[in-house]
Write an enzyme that holds these catalytic residues in place. Structure first.
Site, mmCIF file in Angstrom:
data_model
loop_
_atom_site.group_PDB
_atom_site.id
_atom_site.type_symbol
_atom_site.label_atom_id
_atom_site.label_comp_id
_atom_site.label_asym_id
_atom_site.label_seq_id
_atom_site.Cartn_x
_atom_site.Cartn_y
_atom_site.Cartn_z
ATOM 1 N N ARG A 6 8.193 -37.562 -0.405
ATOM 2 C CA ARG A 6 9.251 -36.740 0.184
ATOM 3 C C ARG A 6 8.725 -35.306 0.280
ATOM 4 O O ARG A 6 8.154 -34.793 -0.690
ATOM 5 C CB ARG A 6 10.483 -36.803 -0.731
ATOM 6 C CG ARG A 6 11.739 -36.241 -0.139
ATOM 7 C CD ARG A 6 12.949 -36.498 -1.023
ATOM 8 N NE ARG A 6 12.884 -35.787 -2.295
ATOM 9 C CZ ARG A 6 13.868 -35.774 -3.191
ATOM 10 N NH1 ARG A 6 14.986 -36.461 -2.956
ATOM 11 N NH2 ARG A 6 13.752 -35.109 -4.318
ATOM 12 N N SER A 59 22.535 -27.327 -2.667
ATOM 13 C CA SER A 59 21.430 -27.557 -3.620
ATOM 14 C C SER A 59 20.493 -28.695 -3.238
ATOM 15 O O SER A 59 19.853 -29.266 -4.115
ATOM 16 C CB SER A 59 22.026 -27.815 -5.011
ATOM 17 O OG SER A 59 22.839 -28.959 -4.965
ATOM 18 N N TYR A 71 15.893 -23.642 -0.322
ATOM 19 C CA TYR A 71 16.804 -23.717 -1.469
ATOM 20 C C TYR A 71 16.271 -22.853 -2.620
ATOM 21 O O TYR A 71 16.963 -21.973 -3.136
ATOM 22 C CB TYR A 71 16.966 -25.179 -1.907
ATOM 23 C CG TYR A 71 17.643 -25.328 -3.245
ATOM 24 C CD1 TYR A 71 18.908 -24.774 -3.463
ATOM 25 C CD2 TYR A 71 17.021 -25.996 -4.301
ATOM 26 C CE1 TYR A 71 19.532 -24.887 -4.705
ATOM 27 C CE2 TYR A 71 17.641 -26.119 -5.535
ATOM 28 C CZ TYR A 71 18.888 -25.560 -5.741
ATOM 29 O OH TYR A 71 19.491 -25.674 -6.966
ATOM 30 N N GLY A 119 7.956 -31.564 0.064
ATOM 31 C CA GLY A 119 8.359 -30.505 -0.870
ATOM 32 C C GLY A 119 8.478 -30.942 -2.323
ATOM 33 O O GLY A 119 8.859 -30.146 -3.177
ATOM 34 N N ASN A 170 35.964 -24.013 -2.589
ATOM 35 C CA ASN A 170 36.467 -24.244 -1.214
ATOM 36 C C ASN A 170 36.535 -25.738 -0.885
ATOM 37 O O ASN A 170 36.883 -26.120 0.227
ATOM 38 C CB ASN A 170 35.623 -23.488 -0.177
ATOM 39 C CG ASN A 170 34.190 -24.002 -0.106
ATOM 40 O OD1 ASN A 170 33.848 -25.011 -0.717
ATOM 41 N ND2 ASN A 170 33.367 -23.301 0.657
ATOM 42 N N ALA A 179 28.757 -22.370 -7.184
ATOM 43 C CA ALA A 179 29.003 -22.774 -5.800
ATOM 44 C C ALA A 179 27.780 -22.499 -4.935
ATOM 45 O O ALA A 179 27.560 -21.363 -4.513
ATOM 46 C CB ALA A 179 30.205 -22.016 -5.248
ATOM 47 N N LYS A 233 17.736 -19.129 -4.262
ATOM 48 C CA LYS A 233 18.070 -18.887 -5.674
ATOM 49 C C LYS A 233 17.232 -17.731 -6.235
ATOM 50 O O LYS A 233 17.718 -16.915 -7.012
ATOM 51 C CB LYS A 233 17.834 -20.164 -6.486
ATOM 52 C CG LYS A 233 18.820 -21.277 -6.166
ATOM 53 C CD LYS A 233 20.185 -20.967 -6.746
ATOM 54 C CE LYS A 233 21.186 -22.070 -6.502
ATOM 55 N NZ LYS A 233 22.460 -21.866 -7.203
ATOM 56 N N ASP A 274 37.380 -19.588 -0.288
ATOM 57 C CA ASP A 274 35.967 -19.386 -0.008
ATOM 58 C C ASP A 274 35.525 -17.991 -0.437
ATOM 59 O O ASP A 274 36.302 -17.031 -0.351
ATOM 60 C CB ASP A 274 35.795 -19.534 1.509
ATOM 61 C CG ASP A 274 34.372 -19.740 1.868
ATOM 62 O OD1 ASP A 274 33.938 -20.902 1.900
ATOM 63 O OD2 ASP A 274 33.668 -18.735 2.115
HETATM 64 N N1 UDP Z 1 13.352 -39.992 -5.639
HETATM 65 C C1 UDP Z 1 12.954 -41.253 -5.180
HETATM 66 N N2 UDP Z 1 13.829 -41.974 -4.432
HETATM 67 C C2 UDP Z 1 15.074 -41.536 -4.099
HETATM 68 C C3 UDP Z 1 15.493 -40.261 -4.580
HETATM 69 C C4 UDP Z 1 14.594 -39.502 -5.355
HETATM 70 O O1 UDP Z 1 11.831 -41.687 -5.437
HETATM 71 O O2 UDP Z 1 15.809 -42.246 -3.408
HETATM 72 C C5 UDP Z 1 12.434 -39.184 -6.460
HETATM 73 C C6 UDP Z 1 12.136 -37.807 -5.873
HETATM 74 O O3 UDP Z 1 11.074 -37.885 -4.957
HETATM 75 C C7 UDP Z 1 11.798 -37.023 -7.139
HETATM 76 C C8 UDP Z 1 12.661 -37.663 -8.217
HETATM 77 O O4 UDP Z 1 13.056 -38.934 -7.694
HETATM 78 O O5 UDP Z 1 10.458 -37.227 -7.498
HETATM 79 C C9 UDP Z 1 13.904 -36.868 -8.528
HETATM 80 O O6 UDP Z 1 14.563 -36.576 -7.308
HETATM 81 P P1 UDP Z 1 16.025 -35.969 -7.230
HETATM 82 O O7 UDP Z 1 16.399 -35.890 -5.776
HETATM 83 O O8 UDP Z 1 16.929 -36.735 -8.134
HETATM 84 O O9 UDP Z 1 15.899 -34.524 -7.867
HETATM 85 P P2 UDP Z 1 14.956 -33.264 -7.447
HETATM 86 O O10 UDP Z 1 13.714 -33.430 -8.278
HETATM 87 O O11 UDP Z 1 14.723 -33.290 -5.983
HETATM 88 O O12 UDP Z 1 15.783 -32.108 -7.891
#
Ligand code: UDP
Length: 346
Positions: free
Chosen positions: A284, A79, A143, A286, A35, A76, A147, A53
């Site tokens: 970050r 993520s 997310y 989660g 889409n 699709a 899945k 879609d």
């Molecule tokens: N990360 C970071 N700075 C950023 C983006 C990601 O330190 O600007 C870290 C994030 O906390 C994780 C790793 O890089 O530990 C991989 O993150 P990404 O978002 O690439 O993939 P995810 O593990 O979320 O699928």
């Protein structure tokens, strides 16, 4: 059309577009349905393209009637973990409800074979490492929940005799097609490797390192980066398995080696020759400290063997792509500027 016809849903996205390329190369007929909400038409490297879609059942019926689809690969989905925490219903609607509509259409048209893009996010915080497919699934965000819910309904549909499936749990998809023609284009970008390379290109000031107090060797998170073309190769093997009557299966896809955020940045500095400034930031939400796959099952059962295992090679392929993308954006900007300078006709 002679030969197998594969419907690639989400074939204009990052992994989907690489899949289309591999399928075309493997002499499959390919129909792409996307889409374009997150995908890009110019990244679809072949096949028949249908814009639409999964919520449009009339369109789905038309696609399944018009093309003799033998199998469906479903890329699709939304993520992004953070976005899923903020907008859970959008994730449940797009990732679960839309998949149900796709499966219903498949069943209406007696299409049985389904390959699903799943994720390491189904596991949640690991209790043991490396993570095998038997590890408990306790997702820590919508997310991963979405899945896992699809995996559950696939198992139920398979038990009911409606379909055969393989679910592939990707760890951190990364890199780009070695030709440099395809790669990762997200807007906004949130993934580490593309952000680091954009910083190397001067498109960003630097990189925030999310969390420097994790219980890892350098205090930053470890992830298992797996090359996108190794992921698509696994889909071809999964397709072969289903075509030859193999059982339903779930497989991890990773290189079984974790790299820290700092190692990624260091490697990118080496590959690009740029300094890439960093700022230590808070964790970050989660993010588990370590996610590393045990992918012995797919190696043993399907003979999957990654071709681009080391991080440096993965980043080198991404770097070629990102330099091209930067050039493309520059050309686009200068074309737009020229357009603006053309005097309007009376
Ligand atoms: N990360 C970071 N700075 C950023 C983006 C990601 O330190 O600007 C870290 C994030 O906390 C994780 C790793 O890089 O530990 C991989 O993150 P990404 O978002 O690439 O993939 P995810 O593990 O979320 O699928």
């Amino acid at each position: 059309m002679a030969g197998e016809t594969i419907l690639v849903v989400g074939g204009a996205g990052y992994i989907g577009s690489h899949m289309v390329k591999d399928l075309v190369r493997a002499d499959k007929n390919v129909v792409v349905l996307d889409n374009l909400s997150r995908g890009h038409r110019d990244l679809v490297p072949g096949g028949v393209f249908v814009e639409g879609d999964l919520g449009d059942s009339t369109l789905l019926d038309r696609v399944f009637s018009e093309y003799k689809i033998d199998a469906v690969m479903h890329f699709a989905a939304y993520s992004l973990v953070g976005e899923s925490v903020e907008s859970p219903l959008a994730y449940y609607r797009n990732n679960i409800s839309r998949t149900i509509e796709l499966l219903e259409a498949m069943i209406r048209h007696a299409v049985r074979r389904f390959i699903f893009s799943s994720t390491a996010a189904v596991y949640g915080e690991p209790e043991s490492l490396p993570i095998t497919e038997e590890h408990p699934c306790r997702p820590t965000n919508p997310y991963g929940e979405s899945k896992l819910a699809v995996e559950q309904l696939l198992a139920d549909c398979a038990r009911a005799g409606d379909l055969q499936y393989v679910s592939l749990r990707y760890f951190n998809a990364a890199g780009a097609d070695v030709s440099g023609d395809l790669g990762e284009r997200h807007g906004p970008e949130t993934h580490l490797i593309p952000l680091v390379l954009q910083a190397a290109l001067g498109e960003r000031e630097g990189i925030q390192v999310f969390g420097t107090d994790y219980p890892t060797s350098d205090g930053t998170c470890l992830r298992d980066y797996v090359h996108v073309s190794d992921l698509t190769r696994a889909h071809l093997l999964a397709l072969q398995r289903l075509t030859s009557g193999g059982n339903n299966a779930i497989y991890n896809l990773g290189n079984s080696k974790g790299y820290s955020v700092r190692e990624v940045i260091e490697t990118a500095r080496r590959v690009t020759g740029h300094s890439i400034p960093t700022v230590a930031s808070g964790r970050r939400a989660g993010d588990p400290a370590v996610l590393v796959a045990d992918s012995g099952k797919i190696r043993g059962e399907l003979g999957w063997k990654p071709r681009y295992e080391d991080l440096q090679t993965i980043i080198e392929t991404a770097w070629v792509w990102h330099q091209r993308e930067a050039q493309r954006k520059k050309n686009h900007r200068s074309e737009t500027a020229v357009d603006l300078q053309v005097p309007a006709k009376d």
